[in-house]
Design an enzyme around this catalytic site. Structure first.
Site, PDB file in Angstrom:
ATOM      1  N   ASP A   1       3.583  -5.244 -15.195  1.00  0.00           N
ATOM      2  CA  ASP A   1       3.229  -4.235 -14.196  1.00  0.00           C
ATOM      3  C   ASP A   1       3.971  -2.946 -14.510  1.00  0.00           C
ATOM      4  O   ASP A   1       5.201  -2.944 -14.620  1.00  0.00           O
ATOM      5  CB  ASP A   1       3.613  -4.754 -12.801  1.00  0.00           C
ATOM      6  CG  ASP A   1       3.436  -3.713 -11.705  1.00  0.00           C
ATOM      7  OD1 ASP A   1       2.602  -2.806 -11.878  1.00  0.00           O
ATOM      8  OD2 ASP A   1       4.121  -3.822 -10.676  1.00  0.00           O
TER       9      ASP A   1
ATOM     10  N   SER B   1       4.792  -5.365  -3.489  1.00  0.00           N
ATOM     11  CA  SER B   1       4.580  -3.926  -3.579  1.00  0.00           C
ATOM     12  C   SER B   1       5.269  -3.203  -2.420  1.00  0.00           C
ATOM     13  O   SER B   1       6.467  -3.371  -2.214  1.00  0.00           O
ATOM     14  CB  SER B   1       3.080  -3.630  -3.642  1.00  0.00           C
ATOM     15  OG  SER B   1       2.844  -2.305  -4.042  1.00  0.00           O
ATOM     16  N   TYR B   2       4.525  -2.410  -1.621  1.00  0.00           N
ATOM     17  CA  TYR B   2       5.172  -1.703  -0.517  1.00  0.00           C
ATOM     18  C   TYR B   2       5.634  -2.650   0.587  1.00  0.00           C
ATOM     19  O   TYR B   2       6.388  -2.246   1.473  1.00  0.00           O
ATOM     20  CB  TYR B   2       4.255  -0.615   0.055  1.00  0.00           C
ATOM     21  CG  TYR B   2       5.023   0.386   0.890  1.00  0.00           C
ATOM     22  CD1 TYR B   2       5.819   1.357   0.280  1.00  0.00           C
ATOM     23  CD2 TYR B   2       5.007   0.322   2.278  1.00  0.00           C
ATOM     24  CE1 TYR B   2       6.556   2.247   1.032  1.00  0.00           C
ATOM     25  CE2 TYR B   2       5.735   1.215   3.043  1.00  0.00           C
ATOM     26  CZ  TYR B   2       6.524   2.173   2.415  1.00  0.00           C
ATOM     27  OH  TYR B   2       7.270   3.047   3.160  1.00  0.00           O
TER      28      TYR B   2
ATOM     29  N   GLY C   1       0.822  -1.201   0.000  1.00  0.00           N
ATOM     30  CA  GLY C   1       0.000   0.000   0.000  1.00  0.00           C
ATOM     31  C   GLY C   1       0.866   1.265   0.000  1.00  0.00           C
ATOM     32  O   GLY C   1       1.114   1.825  -1.046  1.00  0.00           O
TER      33      GLY C   1
ATOM     34  N   HIS D   1       1.098  -6.866 -11.438  1.00  0.00           N
ATOM     35  CA  HIS D   1       1.589  -6.487 -10.113  1.00  0.00           C
ATOM     36  C   HIS D   1       1.375  -7.597  -9.087  1.00  0.00           C
ATOM     37  O   HIS D   1       2.247  -7.867  -8.271  1.00  0.00           O
ATOM     38  CB  HIS D   1       0.853  -5.220  -9.672  1.00  0.00           C
ATOM     39  CG  HIS D   1       1.413  -4.578  -8.451  1.00  0.00           C
ATOM     40  ND1 HIS D   1       2.670  -4.006  -8.426  1.00  0.00           N
ATOM     41  CD2 HIS D   1       0.903  -4.401  -7.211  1.00  0.00           C
ATOM     42  CE1 HIS D   1       2.899  -3.494  -7.224  1.00  0.00           C
ATOM     43  NE2 HIS D   1       1.837  -3.731  -6.468  1.00  0.00           N
TER      44      HIS D   1
END
Length: 467
Positions: free
Chosen positions: A389, A185-186, A89, A441
């Site tokens: 992605d 991701s994060y 996020g 992603h």
């Protein structure tokens, strides 16, 4: 002087964690494992494995508690390793994405009424622990409302290790099990930062504090400079932006700066509003959801980090799929079955928290120094990347990995899942990189078979198959 204070604070933190761990081992906390057992979820098909979910308090004073969901391995759960999965996020739910769209045992039907089996669930190979982190994500909460506006990397890692201490107390059968951390991701920040804390605690303990064996991260936010360079390069090489805009961004943006300039923001806004078109930036070659509104999607492109150029939606791969999760997990009968929302959280369960995304306080500029520490600690480290992605693209990951300047053990080669090329890989001393062909992603969502093959190779500690 500042370094000395930091070192002293770090030592004190480790000491307190070890003291807490000792109290746990002595039975300081009540065993709530039986209370967390899930008999069955509404609309769930029959399964052969056990499930547990519930809360672990990580800060009593502020009333912060993190929600977890454990899906044990389908076969020989007592002998299989434990994998902690974290979504990014910052502010997005591992229940929404990891569990419900990617590596979990179930998928949700369109109307949110029932579940069906995921043929390629990772609990074929391991016990999977999904954590909604930090507080404010999904069912995880803080009774101190200001905590939702002061979250950051540091507190997230600290709360996560306190969670693990409490969780291992509740599930002592896992305490010294082989343990891995994975995410995307994060979580490219969350995973190595938590791993570093565990390594530090293990060094200060007479025996392994937590039996951490390795980390596995996908399409990971890694280094602000190389992530930005790699992202703009991806846009241009995949014909998403014009030559003129490519040159404009490179001329306008100082990727090494802590904050972006108005000129840089304008250049990026232009390509997003006038050149990208109505595409899914998380998967540039697949159709976007017909139910989504392109204008709304464009408006939901905030800076997720104050010191990066990269813009990200508050959504996952498919807004339609995300809607199924929001229908299902907001059902009172589902929440009751999962022992969730027991305190009456004053807002609906959502896949991502806009507040956390907008108010994120501290973000490490580069994870590369942390990776170097983890390599020195001898952990198994794999970094993978779906190649369609455009948000945290394969070019960004390759630039970051290249900056580590590791010696090559096995040169670049195609790896296979079945009879098809699954992607490409290069094995270095201390780290393995792998791309996943045709994945966006959320790699396990787009290429579930290839993702499972990658996970199997990671657990085995063997290079991906060459044929």
């Amino acid at each position: 002087m500042g370094s000395q204070r930091s070192s002293t604070a770090s030592f004190a933190s480790i000491y307190l964690l070890l003291l807490l761990f000792t109290k746990i081992s002595a039975g300081f906390f009540r065993d709530d494992q039986a209370l967390d057992r899930i008999s069955a979820l509404p609309g769930q098909p029959p399964v052969s494995f056990e499930q547990f979910s519930g809360y672990v308090t990580v800060n009593k004073e502020h009333g912060r508690a993190l929600f977890y969901w454990l899906t044990e391995a389908k076969v020989d759960a007592a002998k299989k390793p434990l994998l902690l999965w974290l979504n990014g996020g910052p502010g997005c739910s591992s229940v929404a994405y990891g569990a419900s769209e990617e590596i979990g045992p179930f998928r949700i039907t369109r109307n949110g009424s029932s579940l069906y089996h995921n043929k390629y669930s990772w609990n074929k190979e391991a016990n999977i622990l999904f954590l909604e982190s930090p507080a404010g994500v999904g069912f995880s909460y803080a009774n101190t409302s200001s905590d939702l506006k002061t979250s950051g990397d540091g507190r997230t890692a600290q709360d996560a290790i306190v969670f693990l201490i409490g969780w291992f107390s509740r599930f002592p059968q896992y305490k010294y099990r082989d343990f891995y951390i994975s995410g995307e991701s994060y979580a490219g920040h969350y995973v190595p930062q938590l791993a570093k804390k565990i390594v530090e605690c293990n060094k200060a303990s007479s025996k392994p504090f937590i039996n951490l064996k390795g980390v596995l991260v996908g399409n990971a936010v890694t280094d602000n400079y190389y992530d930005n360079i790699g992202t703009v390069s991806y846009w241009w090489t995949h014909a998403m932006i014009s030559d003129r805009s490519y040159r404009s961004i490179l001329a306008s943006c100082n990727f090494a700066a802590a904050k972006t300039s108005r000129r840089c923001d304008h250049a990026v806004d232009y390509v997003m509003n006038h050149e990208f078109g109505d595409i899914d930036q998380y998967s540039i070659y697949t159709p976007s959801c017909a139910a989504s509104n392109s204008t709304a999607a464009a408006a939901a492109l905030p800076l997720r980090l104050k010191n990066t150029l990269i813009r990200r939606r508050s959504y996952g791969y498919d807004p339609c799929i995300e809607n199924y999760a929001e229908k299902y997990y907001n059902r009172p009968d589902v929440q009751k079955a999962m022992h969730a929302n027991t305190t009456g959280i004053p807002y609906k369960w959502t896949a991502c928290s806009d507040t956390l995304i907008k108010e994120w306080q501290d973000s490490q500029f580069s994870m590369l120094p942390t990776y170097k520490e983890l390599i020195r600690a001898g952990l198994r480290i794999w970094v993978f990347s779906g190649d369609t992605d455009s948000v945290v693209p394969v070019t960004a990951t390759r630039f970051s990995v290249g900056r580590l300047r590791l010696n090559v053990k096995i040169p670049w080669y195609p790896w296979y899942a079945g009879r098809q090329v699954g992607g490409w890989s290069e094995v270095y001393e201390g780290l393995t990189f792998a791309s996943v062909r045709g994945a966006g992603h959320e790699v396990p969502l787009f290429q579930p078979r290839r993702a499972l093959r990658l996970f199997q190779s990671f657990l085995a500690g063997k290079p991906l198959p060459k044929s």
